[in-house]
Design a protein around this motif. Structure first.
Motif, PDB file in Angstrom:
ATOM      1  N   THR A 122      75.315 100.690  48.890  1.00 19.83           N
ATOM      2  CA  THR A 122      76.598 100.319  48.279  1.00 19.83           C
ATOM      3  C   THR A 122      77.716 101.161  48.874  1.00 19.83           C
ATOM      4  OG1 THR A 122      75.640  99.556  46.207  1.00 19.83           O
ATOM      5  CG2 THR A 122      77.908 100.328  46.126  1.00 19.83           C
ATOM      6  N   PRO A 138      81.462  97.273  45.141  1.00 21.58           N
ATOM      7  CA  PRO A 138      82.027  97.120  43.794  1.00 21.58           C
ATOM      8  C   PRO A 138      83.475  97.587  43.710  1.00 21.58           C
ATOM      9  CG  PRO A 138      80.458  98.948  43.876  1.00 21.58           C
ATOM     10  CD  PRO A 138      80.384  98.259  45.196  1.00 21.58           C
ATOM     11  N   SER A 179      86.499  99.364  41.613  1.00 23.69           N
ATOM     12  CA  SER A 179      86.521 100.444  40.626  1.00 23.69           C
ATOM     13  C   SER A 179      87.955 100.849  40.336  1.00 23.69           C
ATOM     14  CB  SER A 179      85.727 101.660  41.119  1.00 23.69           C
ATOM     15  OG  SER A 179      86.422 102.331  42.161  1.00 23.69           O
ATOM     16  N   GLU A 200      82.798  98.149  38.521  1.00 28.23           N
ATOM     17  CA  GLU A 200      82.051  96.894  38.512  1.00 28.23           C
ATOM     18  C   GLU A 200      80.581  97.207  38.795  1.00 28.23           C
ATOM     19  OE1 GLU A 200      82.201  92.648  40.964  1.00 28.23           O
ATOM     20  OE2 GLU A 200      83.252  94.402  41.720  1.00 28.23           O
ATOM     21  N   ASP A 201      79.697  96.733  37.953  1.00 30.80           N
ATOM     22  CA  ASP A 201      78.273  97.105  38.068  1.00 30.80           C
ATOM     23  C   ASP A 201      77.590  96.233  39.122  1.00 30.80           C
ATOM     24  OD1 ASP A 201      75.906  98.346  37.666  1.00 30.80           O
ATOM     25  OD2 ASP A 201      75.755  97.941  35.523  1.00 30.80           O
ATOM     26  N   ASN A 202      77.780  96.626  40.388  1.00 28.34           N
ATOM     27  CA  ASN A 202      77.289  95.827  41.511  1.00 28.34           C
ATOM     28  C   ASN A 202      76.747  96.765  42.588  1.00 28.34           C
ATOM     29  OD1 ASN A 202      76.798  93.753  43.344  1.00 28.34           O
ATOM     30  ND2 ASN A 202      78.933  93.653  44.029  1.00 28.34           N
ATOM     31  N   ARG A 221      71.910 103.066  41.184  1.00 28.71           N
ATOM     32  CA  ARG A 221      73.096 103.909  40.963  1.00 28.71           C
ATOM     33  C   ARG A 221      72.794 104.994  39.956  1.00 28.71           C
ATOM     34  NH1 ARG A 221      74.937 103.040  35.958  1.00 28.71           N
ATOM     35  NH2 ARG A 221      74.831 100.974  34.976  1.00 28.71           N
ATOM     36  N   GLU A 269      77.240 106.208  33.093  1.00 26.09           N
ATOM     37  CA  GLU A 269      77.701 105.837  31.755  1.00 26.09           C
ATOM     38  C   GLU A 269      77.326 106.897  30.721  1.00 26.09           C
ATOM     39  OE1 GLU A 269      73.709 103.686  32.332  1.00 26.09           O
ATOM     40  OE2 GLU A 269      75.455 104.267  33.534  1.00 26.09           O
ATOM     41  N   PHE A 275      81.011 100.849  32.860  1.00 23.83           N
ATOM     42  CA  PHE A 275      80.592  99.800  33.786  1.00 23.83           C
ATOM     43  C   PHE A 275      80.907  98.443  33.181  1.00 23.83           C
ATOM     44  CE2 PHE A 275      78.119 103.379  35.300  1.00 23.83           C
ATOM     45  CZ  PHE A 275      78.187 103.229  36.679  1.00 23.83           C
ATOM     46  N   LYS A 315      81.846  93.965  34.150  1.00 28.89           N
ATOM     47  CA  LYS A 315      81.673  92.869  35.114  1.00 28.89           C
ATOM     48  C   LYS A 315      82.904  92.694  35.989  1.00 28.89           C
ATOM     49  CE  LYS A 315      78.358  90.120  32.441  1.00 28.89           C
ATOM     50  NZ  LYS A 315      78.095  88.807  31.790  1.00 28.89           N
TER      51      LYS A 315
END
Length: 478
Positions: free
Chosen positions: A173, A213, A215, A255-257, A262, A266, A272, A274
């Protein structure tokens, strides 16, 4: 003053993140969050390997290396109470200007799951007018033609990904932590354009094995001056060659991608979601845009610190009107966020004497900031026939700042605009105020076509030169 030690043995931590751009913000934000998370024994694989690509950062890298990359973060409370955190999340820093192969090899390692970035708004090499990746840049052309000897972040990451692909070490990522709306999409656009131009086969692999993602990051973190180092170490009682200080507010929405896993950030307060767009819009439109609105007029008025300017009612009222009248209609509040409270907190944060951010830092690289923080909402305001006085005042102030390089007290200053090109420089030096509106960062919105805007802007250009910034601002706030 309370000192908080990190709650893990650094020898038990392995590296899972490569971070490019180990500046103060990273050390007060992502590394701070990660430091808290590493206290959880099941998260020990998420230590950070920093990467520095700029020779200008050599002294700071050497200072950190001399103390095994540990450092302190002084969190400055708005209530006057400060806390000092010892941070051990950065396990190593590799200097790409000295050992480029080590950076490439690190990116290729199977245990590295995330490449995070703080390379500034301008670091993504996108044309300010078209939004396209600038393939004609000389360093980019060098890296496309010489993949084994990269000079840019794009060349380093592309070569690292190529080695990763060849070794079969799986996906990764790329996580932008820069103040850009849709920063993950921006990173994808930039890196994809570079890699497609350099290696079509690698581009296919990246499309399937790399995620980007979006952020939203937030924590005011000033530059640390030599005097700050003395002050911070005196207060903490710790001999730290590379201390950082920051405000007590911190936020990170992601964004939880993550294609390769990861950290469980949290657990330490990261959110996190969508879709981060509504959080990005709120932060960039209110915090960053307000910083931009404050920076040039306050600097021209003779202020050098944000907190000092924010104890002048003129500037407080300017920002209040800007937030409430100009921006709030275009900022839907994210679920769970009280927008009125958020705006009130912003003013408190800006006025925090313990943080005392430099206005020069906010003035830095306006060429990259205006397209991100100001122009999207200004375009909407013009379309909706809104009051444009504060926006016109800002752009007139920016022109005066760039053109005359002297504040209201007669003090001369240097401007710092690393992405200023020859055409922009000529427009700034021209005596035609309307020509200034053709500057690259304004191209997304045809300002010259708005009679309301140009009338107000020309008025402010003339008035600031004749009467001074404070006299003009007084008429606006009144």
């Amino acid at each position: 003053m309370k000192t908080i030690e990190y709650q893990y043995n650094a020898k038990d931590i392995s590296q899972g993140i490569v971070h490019i751009g180990v500046g103060n913000f990273h050390r007060a934000h992502e590394a701070f969050y990660t430091n808290e998370l590493l206290a959880h024994k099941d998260q020990s694989e998420w230590g950070i390997c920093g990467v520095s690509l700029l020779i200008a950062d050599k002294k700071n890298v050497e200072n950190l290396k001399s103390q095994d990359f540990d450092y302190t973060v002084t969190v400055c409370g708005r209530n006057g109470q400060d806390e000092v955190y010892k941070i051990g999340a950065i396990q190593e820093i590799i200097a790409g200007y000295e050992n480029p192969k080590a950076v490439i090899d690190k990116i290729a390692e199977s245990n590295i799951k995330i490449i995070s970035l703080t390379i500034t708004e301008g670091g993504y090499n996108l044309d300010k007018e078209t939004g396209n990746f600038r393939l004609e840049d000389e360093k980019i052309k060098h890296d496309i033609q010489n993949p084994k000897s990269p000079a840019t972040v794009f060349g380093f990451i592309a070569e690292g990904l190529r080695a990763r692909k060849q070794m079969g070490n799986g996906g990764i990522t790329i996580l932008s932590c820069d103040n850009l709306q849709h920063n993950g999409d921006t990173a994808r656009k930039a890196f994809t354009a570079f890699i497609e131009a350099q290696d079509a086969e690698l581009a296919i692999w990246v499309a399937e094995h790399v995620t980007f993602p979006n952020s939203m990051v937030d924590r005011i973190t000033p530059a640390t001056t030599p005097d700050d180092i003395i002050r911070l170490n005196k207060n903490s009682g710790i001999d730290d060659k590379a201390p950082v200080y920051c405000e007590d507010f911190i936020q990170w929405v992601i964004e939880d991608n993550f294609i390769a896993g990861r950290p469980a950030w949290e657990r330490v307060g990261v959110e996190f979601v969508k879709d981060v767009a509504v959080f990005e819009n709120m932060k960039l439109s209110l915090l960053n845009a307000s910083h931009t609105l404050l920076s040039y007029p306050a600097f021209l008025a003779g202020y050098r610190k944000v907190d000092v300017a924010m104890h002048d009612p003129l500037f407080v009222n300017l920002l209040k009107d800007f937030m409430n009248i100009d921006i709030t209609p275009y900022v839907p509040a994210p679920k769970g966020i009280d927008l009125e409270r958020y705006k009130k907190t912003l003013l408190e944060r800006f006025a925090n004497h313990a943080v005392s951010d430099q206005l020069s830092r906010l003035c830095y690289d306006g060429i990259s900031k205006f397209p991100v923080y100001i122009m999207p909402n200004l375009g909407k305001m013009i379309k909706d026939d809104k009051d444009l006085s504060r926006m016109a005042f800002l752009i007139a102030s920016y022109r005066h700042y760039l053109k005359y390089k002297t504040d209201s007290n007669g003090l001369q200053y240097d401007i710092a605009e690393p992405w200023l090109d020859t055409v922009d420089s000529e427009l700034i030096e021209s005596n035609d105020p309307l020509g200034f509106l053709k500057l690259a960062p304004f191209k997304s919105c045809d300002l010259s076509s708005s009679e309301q805007f140009t009338t107000a802007y020309i008025h402010f250009v003339t008035a600031i030169k004749q009467d001074g910034i404070v006299a003009v601002l007084t008429t606006i706030v009144a």
